[in-house]
Design a protein around this motif. Sequence first.
Motif, PDB file in Angstrom:
ATOM      1  N   HIS A  10      12.913 -12.188  41.861  1.00 18.30           N
ATOM      2  CA  HIS A  10      11.837 -12.233  40.864  1.00 18.30           C
ATOM      3  C   HIS A  10      12.199 -13.087  39.649  1.00 18.30           C
ATOM      4  O   HIS A  10      12.167 -12.640  38.521  1.00 18.30           O
TER       5      HIS A  10
ATOM      6  N   HIS B 125      11.817 -15.755  36.808  1.00 13.84           N
ATOM      7  CA  HIS B 125      10.777 -16.376  35.986  1.00 13.84           C
ATOM      8  C   HIS B 125      11.450 -17.373  35.053  1.00 13.84           C
ATOM      9  O   HIS B 125      12.416 -17.030  34.382  1.00 13.84           O
TER      10      HIS B 125
ATOM     11  N   ARG C 228       6.487 -13.274  27.470  1.00 15.72           N
ATOM     12  CA  ARG C 228       6.646 -14.417  28.368  1.00 15.72           C
ATOM     13  C   ARG C 228       6.538 -15.718  27.575  1.00 15.72           C
ATOM     14  O   ARG C 228       5.843 -15.760  26.577  1.00 15.72           O
TER      15      ARG C 228
ATOM     16  N   THR D   8       4.760 -21.479  31.775  1.00 18.13           N
ATOM     17  CA  THR D   8       5.547 -20.984  32.900  1.00 18.13           C
ATOM     18  C   THR D   8       5.836 -22.135  33.858  1.00 18.13           C
ATOM     19  O   THR D   8       4.946 -22.908  34.185  1.00 18.13           O
TER      20      THR D   8
ATOM     21  N   GLU E 160       7.496 -18.858  38.751  1.00 21.70           N
ATOM     22  CA  GLU E 160       6.980 -17.514  38.627  1.00 21.70           C
ATOM     23  C   GLU E 160       7.381 -16.671  39.832  1.00 21.70           C
ATOM     24  O   GLU E 160       7.125 -17.051  40.968  1.00 21.70           O
ATOM     25  N   ASN E 161       8.035 -15.577  39.552  1.00 21.95           N
ATOM     26  CA  ASN E 161       8.312 -14.564  40.564  1.00 21.95           C
ATOM     27  C   ASN E 161       8.916 -15.151  41.839  1.00 21.95           C
ATOM     28  O   ASN E 161       8.394 -14.957  42.931  1.00 21.95           O
TER      29      ASN E 161
ATOM     30  N   HIS F 149      13.984 -16.525  31.904  1.00 25.60           N
ATOM     31  CA  HIS F 149      13.747 -15.468  30.928  1.00 25.60           C
ATOM     32  C   HIS F 149      13.622 -14.108  31.582  1.00 25.60           C
ATOM     33  O   HIS F 149      13.595 -13.085  30.922  1.00 25.60           O
ATOM     34  N   ASN F 150      13.579 -14.112  32.907  1.00 23.47           N
ATOM     35  CA  ASN F 150      13.514 -12.830  33.605  1.00 23.47           C
ATOM     36  C   ASN F 150      13.945 -13.035  35.049  1.00 23.47           C
ATOM     37  O   ASN F 150      13.840 -14.125  35.601  1.00 23.47           O
ATOM     38  N   GLY F 151      14.440 -11.976  35.661  1.00 20.17           N
ATOM     39  CA  GLY F 151      14.801 -12.059  37.062  1.00 20.17           C
ATOM     40  C   GLY F 151      16.309 -12.048  37.257  1.00 20.17           C
ATOM     41  O   GLY F 151      17.063 -12.326  36.324  1.00 20.17           O
TER      42      GLY F 151
ATOM     43  N   TYR G  39      23.085 -16.157  33.238  1.00 20.92           N
ATOM     44  CA  TYR G  39      22.110 -17.245  33.077  1.00 20.92           C
ATOM     45  C   TYR G  39      22.757 -18.490  32.488  1.00 20.92           C
ATOM     46  O   TYR G  39      22.546 -19.596  32.955  1.00 20.92           O
TER      47      TYR G  39
END
Lengths: 318, 558
Positions: free
Chosen positions: B296, B298, B309, B313, B316-317, B352-354, B365
């Motif tokens: 996942h 992002h 967020r 973007t 995504e995912n 920023h995520n995942g 990261y």
Amino acid sequence: MHSPVLRLIGRQLGSALITLILVSLVIFAITSLLPGDTAKLVLGQFATPDQVAALRAKLGLDQPAPLRYLHWLGGLMTGHLGVSASNDMPVSTLIAQRLPASLLLAGITTLVSVPLALGIGMISAMYRGRLADSALNVVTLAMVAIPDFLVAILLILLFAVHLGWLPALSYISSIHGVGDFLRVYAMPVATLCTVLVAQMARMTRIALINELDSAYIEMARLKGIGPVRCVLVHALPNAIGPIANAIALSLSYLMGGIVIVETIFNYPGLASLMVDAVSNQDLPLVQACAMLFCAFYLLLILLAELAALLANPKLRTR
Amino acid sequence: MTESISASRFGESLTVSGLRVVARPYRGAPETPIVDDITFSLPAGEVLALIGETGSGKSTIALALMGHARRGCRLADGRIMLGEISVLEASERTLRGLRGDRIAYIAQSATAAFNPAKTLMAQVIEGVVIHGQMSRSKARDKARALFAELMLPDPEHIGDRYPHEVSGGQLQRAMAAMALISDPALIILDEPTTALDVTTQIEVLQTFKRVVRERGATAVYVSHDLAVVAQVADHVLVLNQGRVCELATVDQIIHAPADDYTRRLMEAARPTTDKPADRDTTDSASHGEELLRIDHLHVGYGPLGEDGRPAHTVLENLSLQLNTGRALGVIGESGSGKSTMAHAIAGLVPPHNGGVSFKRRELPYALSGRDQQQFRDIQMVFQSADNALNAAHSVRRILERPLQRYFDYTRDERHARVRELLDLVHLPSRVLSVRPGALSGGQKQRVNLARALAAEPSLIICDEVTSALDTVVSEAILNLLNDLRRELGVAYLFISHDISTVRRVCDDLMVLRAGRCVEYGACPTTIDAPQHAYTRQLIASIPELRTDWLDRQDFSSG
């Protein structure tokens, strides 16, 4: 408020303010380190210690340095530049008397040198690698290499001493009409232009050559566009950013060059005031002049950034 | 509207004989020919394709047809007749009158060929207005009509935009409008679709073909892609190292090439449908240890919004798993986020995520959070070896640098290892002392690969490693990649816009579109039986070596 132009001006003014404060700190520190005592210098070597102490108190020299700095900075913010130590007149009055003459000299120099430099740079770029370019290259290199005081002295030797066409000293008061004006300003402006034109022309040439090598210029040529239009209409708008910055940097040299030129030609501008102030240890005057030069430089940079922004639709329309 | 702008003049015939263009690489050097003894003639209204690899001189010939030679080159000899006009004998002034009027040029990269500081309209009408062919307002009207005919969106106002405000495909169409506005007798198209995505290329090709045919203009089409050429040309001129190899009709070239070199080009251009025998194509999950796992993911940029967020973007995912020694192909068009994905794994762009884990350990990261082992284990090979290799360092220094950084070798061990690396990528040891500038494109990419291998990584991220190379050279690099994987057991994350190269190397395939994964599965099955409409469109957009392929494509499929 969302226009990029306003944003740029806001950002630049903000950073200019910070720069000015930092510069004021540096200027204050350096002038404080200058050897000698202003009070003693003003009163002469026969002053009694009491007299010196009294003048020191009057000038505020007995206070600790940080306090003096804050006091001076506060004065700057409110427009009070202080009182000259050596001749007891407000610094602002002294500067106001001399500034217009210096601005006039700088202004005329700019008006002469910028178009000349752009022209030379464009011709060099258009005839890259050919005879005209090589010749201009040699000339501009020589102009950069010769120091400005030497140029000034050579000009005086030739035009004032040998030929007697031009006055060796620039007395503004003797100007009656256009002929006099040209005679008085010819040599100071020529001296300043030598170095300026050479620097700016070389930077213009490089910036333009960069653009002239790009695919869109080849495309324009293949559309049947002539070489002059290619440079003026196609390459120049894209080269304005670097060119404007080069001009701003060169013109900031002008403020240093003007000190030398005004001194050599005895021109009644800001520079001679500043030179006198340094030798007299007139700290308020030195500090005010230095701040003025710095502000002028920051203004030039702001204008250059603005020119670059306005010439670039990518930045302009964002 | 179309009636009023259709050509009133027909194309002119073009005859070239004994054309020779020479170059002087630096001052004082002897002149060497770039193209020599080029002779052909093209009847009015027909299309000739100039085809060849990088450095074959095809663009030089195209420019010579307009009486133009690039800096350092000179039109030395020969004759070019456009109708009654002798181009090489024309004065500079006459030439200027011809260009942008009787002869029009469509350049390879419209992004570079449009002046970024001027509006599209100003540039489209500049030629005809300068030449006094029509008034400014008439030219504007005609430009708008052409914008409409070339199917540009909002034809009334698109001319007011600046080049950076429209897409690459739209710019290429605007350039066609720029060329067609003078109703030229000869149109020169220099790789006009090479810089475009495959799905965009089809539409632009169809439009170009139609407008050239409708006007009856004579056209010269320069390309390195035989399949593209097969769609648009009547005749093909095959060039090799500045000389004519073969000149024939397009059918003859495709079905019965006479020259050896032409046959080699054809070989490289035909997609290899047979699977390499040494590769097993079973399900990836059952092979090897888990090497890289993404859950996942992002990635975006810009200020964070209220929902936490970023404003824009990019990915995504995104989830994937890559096992040791496997190869995963990531395919997508420009802007699909495939390079961003590589950069995120390499630690160059922070997600920023995942979650990203490598060898079952969490992979931080940022580069600063990673340890020496993780640095060494993940290596990247970039598209442009020119930019990735330091031009001021010798090949030996480039290869020794990672060895010094990651391993405690003695001097002799290091030298021996450098030689081993060269053997791995099939380079002779004499390249050690030279700088990258002295190597060919393929050799540079091999050095680039050897530099990554020096760290003995378990994962190599290949970002478009063959897209800057000619077909024959890129074949060799793809073979090398397969050999290396078999010998060293290294895993690849293979990023490309070209489905046929992915097929040659990868076990699994992931299709990205606008930052989302639209299809993910075993490579051969996905390509042979794509599930998602976008994957089908991508595959269908690759030109085939048949002359009727383009005409059979349904335009509205996108």
